[in-house]
Scaffold this active site. Structure first.
Site, short mmCIF file in Angstrom:
data_model
loop_
_atom_site.label_atom_id
_atom_site.label_comp_id
_atom_site.label_asym_id
_atom_site.label_seq_id
_atom_site.Cartn_x
_atom_site.Cartn_y
_atom_site.Cartn_z
N HIS A 115 0.81 -1.23 0.00
CA HIS A 115 0.00 0.00 0.00
C HIS A 115 0.84 1.27 0.00
CE1 HIS A 115 0.73 -0.52 4.37
NE2 HIS A 115 0.65 0.79 4.41
N HIS A 179 4.34 8.72 13.30
CA HIS A 179 3.34 7.68 13.59
C HIS A 179 4.05 6.42 14.06
CE1 HIS A 179 4.48 6.69 9.48
NE2 HIS A 179 3.62 5.71 9.34
O1 LIG Z 1 1.13 -2.57 7.04
C1 LIG Z 1 1.48 -2.29 8.19
O2 LIG Z 1 1.92 -3.15 8.94
C2 LIG Z 1 1.43 -0.86 8.71
C3 LIG Z 1 0.26 -0.14 8.15
C4 LIG Z 1 0.22 1.33 8.48
C5 LIG Z 1 -0.65 1.81 9.46
C6 LIG Z 1 -0.72 3.15 9.73
C7 LIG Z 1 0.04 4.07 9.04
C8 LIG Z 1 0.92 3.63 8.05
O3 LIG Z 1 1.75 4.49 7.37
C9 LIG Z 1 0.98 2.27 7.75
O4 LIG Z 1 1.80 1.88 6.76
FE LIG Z 2 3.44 3.17 6.19
#
Ligand SMILES: O=C(O)CCc1cccc(O)c1O
Ligand SMILES: [Fe+2]
Length: 315
Positions: A115, A179
């Site tokens: 993603h 984050h």
């Molecule tokens: O796929 C994962 O384990 C983490 C997912 C994920 C969650 C919140 C903010 C992010 O930027 C992010 O990538």
């Molecule tokens: Fe991320």
């Protein structure tokens, strides 16, 4: 060539655990501004800097950064799966240009992406096959992480290599800002987790669903304040954005990995993608920021920002 840059936070929790309607509307406004900017710039090549979350890169070999001449998305968190429209010729040319400039680039002839790459392409272009792209993985989660100065050097080398192409190039950074999502950590991991992080066995659909549910629950906990995750840090996020806006990119060379993690949490290192994108734009000449949006959004586990920048006129 002409060049522009966009920085865009990502989160797989968008649409799954949304903030209050007024926050959502402000984000949508900022994203629409970025879409208009991109539409007006009309790039014929996108250099996309993004991290990975243990879907494509594992500890068996973990490069600090890697450029792809072909890439396939896994489709995590409901993001698109399949081939990205990689401009293989441009990718090869940039790879050669970066190596010629003395930056030890890793090249992947078939990168697996998640993603982190897919979301900005979906958000800004409406899909993963809409625009010629050169994907550049920038490690932002797997320790040890090298000095940020090397990410600036990577971005500079790619910008210089892109400058000799007769193209309209958008440098796009995906991730950040502060984050602290529950991404697994190798150091101290139980053997089964360690093995998965090293080998990268593709998860079963059930394992993937469990992992995604864990992240979604973490977003709920983060928003409710009941969590030990490092909080979103608006002051630090704005310092990052101020630095990028000011063009004083050499400032980042003094940013230590420890300081960034303490201020912005375990995934704050995703801002490396923004640093690379802005260093690339800076390598083509002076630039100015044309839009900037920021909001701390714990529901998404994101210090969420969108920035657009263009080359200074009359250069
Ligand atoms: O796929 C994962 O384990 C983490 C997912 C994920 C969650 C919140 C903010 C992010 O930027 C992010 O990538
Ligand atoms: Fe991320």
């Amino acid at each position: 060539m002409t060049a522009a840059a966009v920085g865009l936070s990502h989160s797989p929790l968008i649409g799954r655990n949304d903030p209050a309607p007024d926050v959502l509307a402000a984000v949508e406004d900022a994203v629409e501004t970025a879409r208009s900017f991109v539409r007006a710039f009309d790039p014929d090549l996108v250099v996309l800097y993004a991290p990975d979350h243990y879907n494509g890169f594992f500890y068996k070999e973990m490069p600090p950064f890697c450029l792809a001449t072909e890439a396939n998305a896994v489709g995590d968190f409901g993001s698109a799966a399949g081939a990205l429209s990689v401009d293989t010729d441009a990718a090869r040319s940039l790879a050669r240009g970066v190596l010629d400039r003395g930056v030890d680039l890793t090249v992947s002839a078939r990168m697996t992406v998640d993603h982190g790459f897919v979301q900005p392409l979906e958000v800004l272009f409406g899909g993963i096959d809409k625009v010629p792209v050169v994907p550049v993985f920038v490690n932002g989660v797997a320790t040890p992480l090298g000095p940020v100065s090397r990410i600036r050097a990577l971005g500079t080398a790619i910008g210089e290599a892109a400058a000799v192409l007769d193209r309209r190039v958008l440098f796009l950074g995906s991730g950040g800002l502060s984050h602290d999502p529950p991404v697994p950590v190798l150091d101290g991991a139980p053997p089964r987790v360690a093995d998965a992080l090293i080998e990268g066995h593709p998860p079963t659909p059930e394992q993937r669903a469990r992992g995604e549910e864990r992240v979604i629950q973490a977003g709920r906990d983060y928003a409710a304040g009941s969590t030990r995750m490092v909080p979103i840090n608006p002051a630090w996020d704005n310092l990052v954005l101020d630095t990028l806006e000011s063009g004083r990119l050499t400032d980042v060379d003094a940013w230590t990995v420890e300081w960034m993690g303490a201020e912005g949490g375990g995934s704050a290192h995703e801002v490396r993608t923004w640093i690379a994108a802005f260093a690339s734009l800076a390598a083509t000449g002076s630039y100015r920021t044309t839009s900037r949006f920021y909001a701390p959004i714990p529901e998404w586990i994101a210090g969420f920002a969108v920035t657009t920048a263009e080359q200074e006129p009359n250069r």
